[in-house]
Design an enzyme around this catalytic site. Structure first.
Site, PDB file in Angstrom:
ATOM      1  N   HIS A 151       0.782  -1.246  -0.328  1.00 11.52           N
ATOM      2  CA  HIS A 151      -0.295   0.212   0.113  1.00 11.52           C
ATOM      3  C   HIS A 151       0.181   1.151  -0.297  1.00 11.52           C
ATOM      4  CE1 HIS A 151      -0.152  -0.085   5.187  1.00 11.52           C
ATOM      5  NE2 HIS A 151       1.041  -0.533   4.113  1.00 11.52           N
ATOM      6  N   HIS A 152       2.395   1.057  -0.058  1.00 10.63           N
ATOM      7  CA  HIS A 152       2.853   2.291   0.196  1.00 10.63           C
ATOM      8  C   HIS A 152       3.169   2.762  -1.124  1.00 10.63           C
ATOM      9  CE1 HIS A 152       2.603   1.905   4.516  1.00 10.63           C
ATOM     10  NE2 HIS A 152       4.130   1.168   4.377  1.00 10.63           N
ATOM     11  N   ALA A 153       3.320   2.465  -2.557  1.00 13.38           N
ATOM     12  CA  ALA A 153       4.105   2.798  -3.609  1.00 13.38           C
ATOM     13  C   ALA A 153       2.749   3.663  -4.305  1.00 13.38           C
ATOM     14  CB  ALA A 153       3.755   1.490  -4.441  1.00 13.38           C
ATOM     15  N   HIS A 190      -0.011   4.168   7.305  1.00 14.42           N
ATOM     16  CA  HIS A 190      -0.776   4.333   7.005  1.00 14.42           C
ATOM     17  C   HIS A 190      -0.855   4.214   5.770  1.00 14.42           C
ATOM     18  CE1 HIS A 190      -2.340   8.459   5.289  1.00 14.42           C
ATOM     19  NE2 HIS A 190      -3.018   7.912   5.036  1.00 14.42           N
ATOM     20  N   ASP A 203      -0.780   5.012   2.566  1.00 18.75           N
ATOM     21  CA  ASP A 203      -0.453   6.401   1.966  1.00 18.75           C
ATOM     22  C   ASP A 203      -0.228   6.745   0.140  1.00 18.75           C
ATOM     23  OD1 ASP A 203       1.708   4.985   2.152  1.00 18.75           O
ATOM     24  OD2 ASP A 203       3.101   7.190   2.030  1.00 18.75           O
TER      25      ASP A 203
END
Ligand SMILES: [Zn+2]
Ligand SMILES: [Zn+2]
Length: 367
Positions: free
Chosen positions: A108-110, A148, A150
């Protein structure tokens, strides 16, 4: 992100016979046109270049950094992971199955234009974008990783069709230092991002209280056509990279709640469940995501179950560590519901209230 965590998870899924309770499907890697639904052309080209020759990694794209070292084949393996989430989303969207799991996903951070936080391609965002392309008008994304979500939030920041909800350790104490309650989306997407920033040290009762004080009401109002959830196992008290104190039993309770919410508020119970972070690779990750597979397969694993010795042998052979013996941490999760009132002096309650105050009125909901 040692890949052994995935091998051990699949091994434990097999040890409980869950691979016979689901269809195990090997989907194609995400192709260029799919990757471009979220990622910029120049970024994908940079990943391909680093993949072909790691010495050419361009740090301006987050490649060849401490968090995202370049390695040969990094494009291919990242596109393969993304392709599984996209195929899971397509199958659920078409109604081929009501639930699908990709525990290798949840990266989920990419970002659209860069790698971050061990993530190259953002498979949750790609899965969601693919469903939008197929005509979805309301997709809910629930992210309970300790960090998070993000990248997913950024991908749909101005898009009212996607409601992103992230519960995570407070940005003051943890990467990526975003996920403040005041981050609520913008433009047409105002109110489409919801963030719960939990105090470091939050345990089962607080984590579950926060989840239930925020998520069900949002879904009851939004009535998504599909639910995508990310189940990073790094909320666990044994996880070395963060500071929440959640047990396996509470993680299982939230997985089960996501499943129940899908059946309650989503037509056809459409639910795509993903993995995520998780760095206690022997003790926590395999057990957590085996529970996820069991719940999605309608064959939940009893927490009291004794883990088959064959799997513990596999653990020892691969890691020289002793694997856990049972599918529980011995906790019985319980929480106090928000409706019973809140304590203005309690830091967890302050966090929940900050989220409700910032986001709920934008969605026409009462604080
Ligand atoms: Zn179900
Ligand atoms: Zn994480």
């Amino acid at each position: 992100m040692d890949p052994v965590r995935l091998a051990l998870t699949m091994g434990l899924v097999r040890a409980f016979g869950l691979d016979g309770a689901v269809d195990v499907v090997a989907a194609k890697p995400a192709g260029e046109s799919t990757l471009r639904l979220v990622h910029r052309e120049d970024y994908v080209a940079a990943v391909r270049a680093a993949s072909a020759d790691p010495k050419r990694a361009d740090q301006r794209y987050g490649l060849g950094t401490v968090d995202d070292p370049a390695f040969a084949g990094m494009h291919e393996v990242s596109a393969l992971i993304a392709g599984q989430s996209v195929a899971a989303a397509e199958a659920v969207w078409r109604g081929d199955t009501s639930h699908a799991v990709n525990f290798t996903g949840g990266l989920h951070h990419a970002m659209p234009g860069g790698a971050a936080g061990f993530c190259i391609y953002n498979d949750p965002a790609l899965a969601i974008a693919r469903m939008l392309e197929l005509g979805a008008e309301r997709v809910a994304y629930i992210d309970v990783d300790v960090h998070h979500g993000d990248g997913v939030q950024a991908a749909f920041w101005e898009d009212p069709r996607v409601l992103t909800v992230s519960l995570h350790e407070h940005p003051r104490t943890l990467f990526p230092q975003t996920g403040w309650p005041e981050e609520t989306g913008s433009g047409a997407g105002a109110g489409s991002a919801v963030n719960v920033a939990l105090p470091a040290g939050t345990g089962d009762a607080g984590w579950l209280r926060a989840f239930h004080a925020v998520v069900p009401e949002l879904l009851a109002d939004f009535r998504p056509q599909v639910l995508v959830s990310q189940h990073g196992a790094d909320t666990h008290f044994e996880d070395p990279l963060a500071h929440l104190a959640v047990s396996l039993d509470a993680q299982r309770a939230v997985m089960s709640a996501c499943h129940d919410l899908a059946h309650e508020y989503v037509e056809g119970g459409r639910w795509v469940a993903l993995g995520g972070g998780g760095y206690a690779v022997v003790d926590v990750v395999p057990r957590s995501w085996t529970h996820l597979v069991g719940i999605a397969a309608h064959a939940p694993v009893d927490p009291e179950s004794v883990i088959p010795p064959s799997w513990r042998d596999e653990v020892y052979a691969r890691t020289r560590q002793l694997g856990p013996a049972r599918m529980t941490d011995g906790r019985t999760p319980s929480w106090k519901s928000w409706e019973e009132g809140y304590d203005p002096a309690d830091r967890l309650d302050q966090a929940v209230l900050a989220t409700r105050r910032a986001a709920f009125p934008l969605r026409g909901l009462l604080t």
